[in-house]
Design an enzyme around this catalytic site. Structure first.
Site, PDB file in Angstrom:
ATOM      1  CD  GLU A  84      -1.500   2.238   2.070  1.00 50.65           C
ATOM      2  OE1 GLU A  84      -1.947   3.350   1.729  1.00 50.65           O
ATOM      3  OE2 GLU A  84      -0.681   2.086   2.988  1.00 50.65           O
ATOM      4  CG  PHE A  90     -13.551  -0.010   5.730  1.00 52.55           C
ATOM      5  CD1 PHE A  90     -12.833   0.656   4.740  1.00 52.55           C
ATOM      6  CD2 PHE A  90     -14.892  -0.274   5.515  1.00 52.55           C
ATOM      7  CE1 PHE A  90     -13.452   1.066   3.576  1.00 52.55           C
ATOM      8  CE2 PHE A  90     -15.518   0.132   4.343  1.00 52.55           C
ATOM      9  CZ  PHE A  90     -14.795   0.797   3.372  1.00 52.55           C
ATOM     10  CG  LEU A  91     -12.918  -4.751  12.105  1.00 50.83           C
ATOM     11  CD1 LEU A  91     -12.494  -3.633  13.048  1.00 50.83           C
ATOM     12  CD2 LEU A  91     -14.171  -5.436  12.620  1.00 50.83           C
ATOM     13  CG  ASP A 144      -6.780  -2.002   7.185  1.00 54.12           C
ATOM     14  OD1 ASP A 144      -6.268  -1.205   7.973  1.00 54.12           O
ATOM     15  OD2 ASP A 144      -7.741  -1.704   6.441  1.00 54.12           O
ATOM     16  CG  HIS A 171      -5.002  -0.079   3.558  1.00 54.33           C
ATOM     17  ND1 HIS A 171      -4.196   0.807   4.220  1.00 54.33           N
ATOM     18  CD2 HIS A 171      -5.640   0.638   2.606  1.00 54.33           C
ATOM     19  CE1 HIS A 171      -4.334   2.016   3.693  1.00 54.33           C
ATOM     20  NE2 HIS A 171      -5.205   1.946   2.708  1.00 54.33           N
TER      21      HIS A 171
END
Length: 344
Positions: A12, A284-285, A287, A308
């Protein structure tokens, strides 16, 4: 003690490498040198917002730091002894409060302490503070963490002025997190806010999200409306699904000329999208949990293996050797399993 060397352009290749690497440096006591910082970005090197997280960790761990200035492409962080402190981070702009907390929370979990951060609570390219509070911290508590977080004031782009305070208890019991798929959605929750804007903005965002969720699910939907004052106008909404396992989230920000109904629908659509794979953890959670999961052990199913997530796994393994097994392709649903717990 040997120094950990990290190529900041890996995967990333952004601020996340810095946040995770410096947090792990504090946790392990190992010095870290990060080079090629944001090397492939249009404006390479450290940005102001990255410095806030680094300096917060410096304070927590009494560290010596070289290269902590804007545009620097090499950072050396030599931690001292971390101790519980009250860490103040005064971001003068709408720099993201939640990204500072992404750096601070893992490190603070190992010593305890409290924080007071001013800046942006609901800003582009970072998790909104209501997501952190209601989705991320909800999951971390299942892993044995005790974190209090209070949103005293909202802060939006460009003025900021938000204020978030909280405390972290020392992490006594590291509970493994094993949750691959959810079986049922029990209810939906959410918070729709409007700051320095008419109350109907918060109302319309909430209503359109509720309608969208009710089209597909026949479970209770309760979205709180919040109207507040701060330095500048802004609005946003975070919605989450309470499942028999964790919560999955979706969010959207208002902006000038974007109807409130569109904002509400966008957040609901994102959440619905996260639920389609039936995996327990949203993209989202996924990573965000990696630096904590390394220490608890367990296995999670994620709605999407993101760049990520893979980058965070790589950073953890620079410190501890092989910890994780990641199953699935980037952009697809998958699983992350801890094969060997990180020991400090």
């Amino acid at each position: 003690m040997e120094r950990v060397e990290i190529d900041g352009s890996y995967g990333e290749g952004g601020g996340q490498i810095l946040r995770t690497a410096v947090a792990l440096s504090v946790i392990t006591g190992k010095p870290v040198r990060i080079y090629n910082i944001r090397a492939n970005r249009p404006n390479p090197g450290l940005r102001t917002q990255h410095l806030h997280g680094i300096l917060a960790l410096k304070e927590l761990s009494n560290a010596r730091v070289k290269g902590a200035k804007v545009s620097s492409t090499v950072l050396e962080f030599i931690p001292g002894k971390a101790e519980p402190k009250h860490v103040r981070v005064p971001i003068k702009t709408a720099g993201s409060i939640t990204l500072v907390l992404q750096a601070l929370l893992p490190a603070m979990a190992f010593v305890g302490g409290s924080f007071e951060i001013t800046g942006g609570t609901d800003v582009p390219w970072s998790p909104p503070v209501d997501y952190l509070k209601n989705v991320t911290i909800f999951a971390l508590e299942k892993m044995g963490l005790r974190i209090e977080l209070e949103i005293r004031r909202r802060g939006h782009y460009p003025k900021g002025g938000g204020l978030v305070v909280g405390r972290v208890e020392p992490w006594e019991e590291k509970k493994p997190l094993v949750t691959v798929e959810w079986k049922k959605v029990e209810r939906f929750g959410g918070i729709s806010h409007a700051t320095n804007l008419p109350a109907h903005v918060a109302e319309r965002q909430a209503k359109s999200a509720e309608e969208k969720l009710r089209e597909l699910y026949s479970v209770p939907v309760e979205i709180e409306r919040e109207v507040s004052r701060s330095l500048g106008p802004g609005s946003g909404i975070v919605v989450w699904a309470e499942t028999d396992s964790l919560r999955l989230g979706g969010d959207a920000l208002g902006k000038r000329g974007k109807p409130a109904e569109v904002v509400g629908r966008e957040a609901a659509d994102e959440l619905i999208n996260q639920l389609t794979s039936r995996k327990a953890v949203d993209r989202f959670l996924g990573d965000q949990l990696i630096p904590f999961l390394a220490f608890t052990g367990g296995e999670i199913g994620v709605a999407e293996i993101t760049n990520h997530l893979v980058t965070n796994v790589w950073v953890v393994e620079r410190f501890f050797g092989e910890v994780f097994e990641v199953e699935g392709e980037i952009g697809e649903p998958g699983k992350v399993k801890v094969v060997k717990r990180a020991e400090v």
